[in-house]
Design an enzyme around this catalytic site. Structure first.
Site, PDB file in Angstrom:
ATOM      1  N   ARG A 181     -14.202  38.518  90.831  1.00 41.50           N
ATOM      2  CA  ARG A 181     -13.593  39.309  89.764  1.00 41.50           C
ATOM      3  C   ARG A 181     -14.221  40.700  89.735  1.00 41.50           C
ATOM      4  O   ARG A 181     -15.403  40.868  90.080  1.00 41.50           O
ATOM      5  CB  ARG A 181     -13.830  38.660  88.389  1.00 41.50           C
ATOM      6  N   ARG A 188     -18.948  40.873  76.536  1.00 37.43           N
ATOM      7  CA  ARG A 188     -18.091  40.174  75.571  1.00 37.43           C
ATOM      8  C   ARG A 188     -18.624  40.385  74.154  1.00 37.43           C
ATOM      9  O   ARG A 188     -19.794  40.733  73.979  1.00 37.43           O
ATOM     10  CB  ARG A 188     -18.124  38.666  75.879  1.00 37.43           C
ATOM     11  N   ASP A 257     -16.564  34.486  72.801  1.00 38.84           N
ATOM     12  CA  ASP A 257     -17.198  34.687  74.113  1.00 38.84           C
ATOM     13  C   ASP A 257     -16.161  35.016  75.184  1.00 38.84           C
ATOM     14  O   ASP A 257     -16.528  35.339  76.310  1.00 38.84           O
ATOM     15  CB  ASP A 257     -18.021  33.455  74.522  1.00 38.84           C
TER      16      ASP A 257
HETATM   17  P1  AMP Z   1     -14.632  29.100  78.858  1.00 38.43           P
HETATM   18  O1  AMP Z   1     -14.046  28.552  77.609  1.00 38.43           O
HETATM   19  O2  AMP Z   1     -13.988  28.605  80.131  1.00 38.43           O
HETATM   20  O3  AMP Z   1     -14.690  30.576  78.836  1.00 38.43           O
HETATM   21  O4  AMP Z   1     -16.127  28.537  78.974  1.00 38.43           O
HETATM   22  C1  AMP Z   1     -17.051  28.489  77.910  1.00 38.43           C
HETATM   23  C2  AMP Z   1     -18.447  28.427  78.439  1.00 38.43           C
HETATM   24  O5  AMP Z   1     -18.628  27.283  79.290  1.00 38.43           O
HETATM   25  C3  AMP Z   1     -18.861  29.621  79.257  1.00 38.43           C
HETATM   26  O6  AMP Z   1     -20.179  29.926  78.944  1.00 38.43           O
HETATM   27  C4  AMP Z   1     -18.699  29.145  80.684  1.00 38.43           C
HETATM   28  O7  AMP Z   1     -19.542  29.818  81.581  1.00 38.43           O
HETATM   29  C5  AMP Z   1     -19.073  27.682  80.574  1.00 38.43           C
HETATM   30  N1  AMP Z   1     -18.422  26.847  81.592  1.00 38.43           N
HETATM   31  C6  AMP Z   1     -17.112  26.517  81.667  1.00 38.43           C
HETATM   32  N2  AMP Z   1     -16.881  25.728  82.724  1.00 38.43           N
HETATM   33  C7  AMP Z   1     -18.075  25.539  83.341  1.00 38.43           C
HETATM   34  C8  AMP Z   1     -18.503  24.815  84.501  1.00 38.43           C
HETATM   35  N3  AMP Z   1     -17.669  24.105  85.255  1.00 38.43           N
HETATM   36  N4  AMP Z   1     -19.815  24.868  84.822  1.00 38.43           N
HETATM   37  C9  AMP Z   1     -20.676  25.567  84.090  1.00 38.43           C
HETATM   38  N5  AMP Z   1     -20.342  26.259  82.996  1.00 38.43           N
HETATM   39  C10 AMP Z   1     -19.053  26.255  82.616  1.00 38.43           C
HETATM   40 MG    MG Z   2     -15.395  32.092  78.945  1.00 35.80          MG
END
Ligand code: AMP
Ligand code: MG
Length: 501
Positions: A181, A188, A257
């Site tokens: 990206r 954020r 976030d």
């Molecule tokens: P999101 O809602 O996808 O933006 O994710 C929320 C949080 O969970 C963020 O801090 C992401 O980095 C973390 N996160 C989501 N999926 C994963 C994953 N497979 N492994 C590690 N962290 C994750």
């Molecule tokens: Mg996220």
């Protein structure tokens, strides 16, 4: 020895503005690359943004290793940043880049940008996750980032996508991918919430200064830079939300976030473009309450801005949230509503092909949207067909009328619309041209992404690249690509997009 002319080296040097903020802001760590990686897709337009040739990936022997997390170009310094945030309206505590790594920042013809890989292993902020990203969701993010850009909507960009046979467990076993990206910044709202919540006011101030110096320089000379930043972010967020609503985009996970400080669309997960127009549409099947339903997005963004404002309180006035300071914060936030309404009205006028502004326009738009909702009409197709209405004829436009069940209601609305067009002496052919530049023919419908994903999962990435090509010209007719602009097939209604990615 001189490099052969056909090799490409990334324009260096790689810079580390964010890394230099210090240890409290991030953790430096190596990526855990994909085993035996392969290329999945590339965006020529994103390469152009970087000032790289479209075939850069074929011309650099280390490119595949770098963008699958297995190697670094000199000067890259991978790090995961820490942030916190509110998820579904509740304080979620510490989050952070759980699977994203900032590789470094590079100078481009349009300024400095950050380059980030997503899916290259665990970080200190992975919580329960595995640090991986699956091919399915990475293709969705890759395509949508670039599609949004070509629609003219602020967004983080996607440079390339690599994949591997590595298994990743989600609802089913899938394979791993790494998405690259690009954005001026991945900051954020949650970055500010993090330092504020923990009372780390010196770092909060440092983050404010960094954000203002690098991204909002005009705020530096204001009497209250934190307030000026809040107002500027409110305005950019308002512009973004107006674009989402006008194009029919539903983000799906508008947690704080996932709100960009630069007003970019960020963190594509269970997003969706509306097929039939439904204000209550919920694209994320885990959002059982409908908190992030389509029509609620503008309000949610405003709620999220309040969370940002709350985080900035220690940097405003006395820093204690005195009445006077709260009033100033409210005033800064208020710009959200005025900018959103003005931009929304402007965009909808463009979509209806109205050259002048009349007091009855919002009602005309509203009634059209109600008609679409009541008749479950496809939003993108309806908006595009509106250009077929003739202001000189007394006959309703057949292509529009044909897709609306309640013909009488449509005819009544079209009569008003035609009168409105005549009132400003609208010239049909000219208006139709303008409307086609405001109403995309091609958007990333779920079923289009799904077809590309299914082919990619079977090892054929050509549909992903083909779809990217179509979505790179969303306002053009592309007569030979008619199928990509068709009504969604019946099976599209059964598609369910989850948060798991
Ligand atoms: P999101 O809602 O996808 O933006 O994710 C929320 C949080 O969970 C963020 O801090 C992401 O980095 C973390 N996160 C989501 N999926 C994963 C994953 N497979 N492994 C590690 N962290 C994750
Ligand atoms: Mg996220």
């Amino acid at each position: 020895m001189q490099a052969p002319v056909d090799t490409f080296s990334p324009m260096g040097p790689w810079l580390q503005r964010f890394a230099e903020q210090g240890a409290g802001f991030h953790t430096e760590l190596p990526a855990q690359g994909l085993p035996d990686p392969h290329w999945v897709a590339h965006s020529p337009a994103c390469a152009e943004l970087l000032g790289w040739p479209a075939d850069w990936w074929q011309r650099n022997p280390e490119a595949l290793a770098v963008f699958s997390g297995n190697a670094l170009w000199p000067g890259m310094r991978p790090l995961a940043s820490v942030y916190s945030g509110h998820q579904f309206g509740a304080w979620a505590g510490q989050l952070g880049d759980g699977r994203a790594l900032l590789l470094g920042e590079v100078t481009t013809p349009s300024g400095l940008v950050e380059v980030q890989i997503k899916g290259a292993g665990l970080t200190p902020y992975s919580r329960m996750g595995d640090g991986r990203a699956v091919l399915r969701s990475s293709i969705r993010e890759f395509l949508c980032s670039e599609a949004m850009h070509h629609l003219g909507i602020p967004t983080t960009r996607a440079l390339c996508l690599t994949g591997s046979a590595l298994s990743v467990r989600r609802e089913r076993v899938e394979t791993a991918a790494v998405l690259t990206r690009v954005a001026p910044s991945f900051l954020r709202f949650g970055h500010f919430e993090h330092f504020s919540h923990h009372g780390r006011h010196a770092q909060l101030k440092q983050l404010l200064d960094f954000a203002i110096t690098e991204f909002y320089p005009a705020c530096a000379s204001e009497a209250q830079p934190a307030l000026a930043l809040l107002q500027a972010v409110s305005e950019r967020t308002a512009m973004l939300l107006a674009h989402w609503q006008a194009v029919g985009f539903c983000h799906g996970v508008m947690n704080t976030d996932n709100m960009s400080l630069l007003g970019l669309t960020i963190d594509y997960g269970p997003f969706g473009f509306l097929d039939s127009f439904d204000p209550h549409h919920i694209c994320n099947h885990t959002d059982t309450q409908g908190r992030y339903a389509f029509a609620r997005q503008p309000q949610v963004a405003y709620w999220n801005l309040h969370a940002l404002a709350q985080a900035l309180v220690p940097l405003v006035g006395t820093g204690k949230g005195d009445d006077e300071d709260v009033a100033a914060i409210q005033a800064a936030l208020a710009s959200y509503g005025s900018v959103f309404s003005a931009e929304m009205t402007r965009l909808m006028r463009l979509k209806l092909g109205l050259a002048t502004a009349q007091p009855e326009d919002p009602q005309l738009v509203d009634d059209f949207l109600r008609l679409l909702a009541a008749n479950q009409v496809d939003y993108t197709i309806a908006m595009r067909r509106l250009a077929k209405v003739s202001s000189t004829s007394d006959e309703p436009a057949a292509p529009m009328r044909d897709i609306i069940l309640d013909r009488a209601a449509y005819d009544a609305w079209e009569t008003r619309y035609r009168a409105r067009l005549r009132q400003e002496a609208s010239v049909d052919a000219e208006r139709a041209l303008r409307m086609c530049m405001a109403n995309p023919k091609f958007v990333l419908r779920n079923h289009l992404a799904e077809t590309a994903i299914q082919r990619a999962e079977a090892g054929d990435f050509s549909e992903t690249q083909q779809l990217l090509k179509v979505l790179s010209r969303p306002y053009d007719e592309q007569a030979e690509r008619e199928a990509y602009a068709a009504f969604p097939p019946d099976w599209a209604q059964k598609l369910s997009v989850s948060c798991s990615s």
